[in-house]
Design a protein around this motif. Structure first.
Motif, short mmCIF file in Angstrom:
data_model
loop_
_atom_site.label_atom_id
_atom_site.label_comp_id
_atom_site.label_asym_id
_atom_site.label_seq_id
_atom_site.Cartn_x
_atom_site.Cartn_y
_atom_site.Cartn_z
N GLN A 190 -65.55 7.90 -15.37
CA GLN A 190 -66.07 7.02 -14.31
C GLN A 190 -67.59 7.08 -14.26
O GLN A 190 -68.27 6.06 -14.12
CB GLN A 190 -65.48 7.39 -12.95
CG GLN A 190 -65.96 6.48 -11.83
CD GLN A 190 -65.27 6.76 -10.50
OE1 GLN A 190 -64.18 7.30 -10.45
NE2 GLN A 190 -65.91 6.39 -9.41
N GLU A 191 -68.15 8.29 -14.38
CA GLU A 191 -69.60 8.43 -14.39
C GLU A 191 -70.21 7.77 -15.62
O GLU A 191 -71.29 7.17 -15.55
CB GLU A 191 -70.00 9.91 -14.35
CG GLU A 191 -69.65 10.62 -13.05
CD GLU A 191 -68.30 11.35 -13.12
OE1 GLU A 191 -68.15 12.37 -12.47
OE2 GLU A 191 -67.40 10.86 -13.84
N THR B 198 -70.34 3.98 -15.21
CA THR B 198 -71.30 3.52 -14.20
C THR B 198 -72.71 4.06 -14.43
O THR B 198 -73.57 3.92 -13.56
CB THR B 198 -70.82 3.91 -12.79
OG1 THR B 198 -70.65 5.35 -12.72
CG2 THR B 198 -69.51 3.24 -12.45
N ARG C 155 -63.91 7.05 -5.01
CA ARG C 155 -65.13 6.55 -4.35
C ARG C 155 -66.33 7.46 -4.56
O ARG C 155 -67.46 7.05 -4.26
CB ARG C 155 -64.87 6.41 -2.85
CG ARG C 155 -64.72 7.73 -2.12
CD ARG C 155 -64.60 7.54 -0.63
NE ARG C 155 -64.70 8.83 0.07
CZ ARG C 155 -64.75 8.96 1.38
NH1 ARG C 155 -64.71 7.90 2.14
NH2 ARG C 155 -64.85 10.15 1.93
N TYR D 75 -69.23 7.56 -8.60
CA TYR D 75 -70.08 6.47 -9.11
C TYR D 75 -71.50 6.99 -9.37
O TYR D 75 -72.03 7.78 -8.60
CB TYR D 75 -70.17 5.32 -8.11
CG TYR D 75 -68.89 4.53 -7.96
CD1 TYR D 75 -68.59 3.50 -8.83
CD2 TYR D 75 -67.99 4.83 -6.94
CE1 TYR D 75 -67.43 2.76 -8.69
CE2 TYR D 75 -66.82 4.10 -6.79
CZ TYR D 75 -66.54 3.07 -7.67
OH TYR D 75 -65.39 2.35 -7.53
N GLU D 76 -72.11 6.49 -10.45
CA GLU D 76 -73.51 6.81 -10.72
C GLU D 76 -74.42 5.61 -10.44
O GLU D 76 -75.64 5.74 -10.46
CB GLU D 76 -73.67 7.27 -12.17
CG GLU D 76 -73.22 8.71 -12.39
CD GLU D 76 -73.94 9.69 -11.46
OE1 GLU D 76 -75.17 9.64 -11.38
OE2 GLU D 76 -73.25 10.51 -10.83
N PRO E 2 -71.53 -1.23 -12.75
CA PRO E 2 -71.48 -0.70 -14.13
C PRO E 2 -72.09 -1.70 -15.11
O PRO E 2 -71.99 -2.92 -14.91
CB PRO E 2 -69.98 -0.51 -14.39
CG PRO E 2 -69.30 -1.44 -13.45
CD PRO E 2 -70.19 -1.57 -12.25
#
Length: 366
Positions: A39-40, A43, A66, A69-70, A74
């Protein structure tokens, strides 16, 4: 599931099945060796315009949540996996990877031999690639791909358009956003810094008018030589305000001091890259994501001292100015994902600002 193909610039075609968006997409094919943290990765603005191959065989098993996120939006152009997990199981899971990619118009391809693909990238280097439907004409798609130029405005696309403030009562930091990860903001706010985030093309005069205690040069995508205005800005502020650079910020600081950068064959992307500190002789595991590196042979007569190197290939991982209060690292000390062994460098930045403030007789409310 719908059949979907991955076509490489050299004519290689990988057949798989689609998930995520049904968009046709083009980009630079790269690989990430992290076992977790997809996920990181998705994003992370530094991946703008790239089709990311995850070498870990099963992706999506803990879904999307939730907290990881970075950035809000994205920027990757596609995701390639060996096996996509349709039914994630994790107490933080809020949606599937498939639904998240669909919502952000990002295509994915599963069922790909990612080990073979990664070996090809390691052997031949990064190249252009396209994700298309299996029904499309592969020869026509290949011709279009070869005639497609990779973007050079990645920083412009990922940077904020307008300045904004993240409140704090400690040091006043101007953060120049080249495509900043939220992890950097988290580390600075954890240390109670007041952060003013400014666009990548803010001038030295505009930055100095904000009276910062320090300047943070962030990570970002693409070739550092595509951001000449940032290099000129750094030249003007160097010696006036303490500077700390990360990833692209590290490369820009080096260019501003007279060193040179070069594109790597396939770059560093993952969360287990060993880095050696030349002063302490200690080795740290780091999170990395970059296609370009500083040429060590060009550091002579720049005022920069080599401080850290990559164990695997001896590329430049850290520099420090011998006269001015400025230093930088090539890796990501904020991790996200990855080990947090090196987040002490944020404390080094604070010490540098403390030293400068003490000289000026300024009291910092921490």
């Amino acid at each position: 599931m719908q059949k979907r193909n991955l076509i490489l610039e050299d004519g290689t075609v990988f057949e798989g099945y689609g998930f995520g968006s049904e968009e046709v997409s083009k980009g630079e094919i790269v690989f990430n060796t992290g076992m977790t943290g997809y996920q990181e990765v998705i994003t992370d603005p530094s991946y703008y315009g790239q089709i990311v191959t995850m070498t870990y065989p099963v992706i999506g098993s803990y879904g999307i949540n939730r907290d990881d996120y970075e950035t809000v939006t994205p920027f990757i152009h596609g995701l390639i996996v060996k096996e996509y997990s349709e039914h994630p199981s994790n107490f933080r899971n809020e949606e599937t990877l498939d639904s998240f990619l669909k919502a952000n118009n990002i295509p994915g391809v599963a069922g790909i031999d990612t080990r073979k693909l990664t070996r090809m990238i390691r052997k031949h280097g990064t190249m252009k690639a396209a994700i298309i439907s299996a029904e499309e004409d592969a020869e026509k798609a290949l011709e279009e791909l070869r005639n497609t130029a990779l973007p050079t405005d990645q920083v412009k696309q990922t940077s904020t358009n307008n300045p904004y403030v993240v409140p704090g009562r400690g040091h006043r930091v101007v953060l120049v956003d080249f495509g900043v990860k939220h992890g950097i903001l988290r580390e600075l706010t954890k240390r109670d810094c007041q952060i003013t985030v400014v666009p990548y093309n803010y001038s030295a005069e505009e930055i100095l008018r904000l009276r910062p205690d320090g300047i943070m040069l962030t990570n970002g995508p693409g070739n550092p030589k595509d951001v000449p205005e940032a290099v000129e800005m750094i030249k003007e502020v160097l010696g006036q305000v303490p500077i700390f650079g990360i990833c692209l910020g590290h490369q820009l600081l080096s260019l501003a001091c007279g060193a040179d950068t070069e594109k790597m064959k396939f770059g560093h992307r993952g969360s287990n890259h060993p880095v050696k500190d030349l002063k302490t002789d200690r080795t740290y595991l780091t999170s990395q994501n970059h296609s370009y590196a500083v040429n060590p042979a060009t550091l002579e007569n720049t005022g920069l001292k080599l401080t850290q190197i990559a164990i695997n290939d001896e590329t430049v991982e850290g520099v420090k100015h011998t006269i001015h209060e400025a230093f930088s690292v090539q890796y990501h000390p904020e991790a996200s994902p990855g080990p947090e062994d090196t987040n002490y460098v944020f404390d080094e930045f604070l010490k540098m600002m403390d030293k400068k403030a003490k000289k000026q007789g300024v009291h910092i409310h921490a």
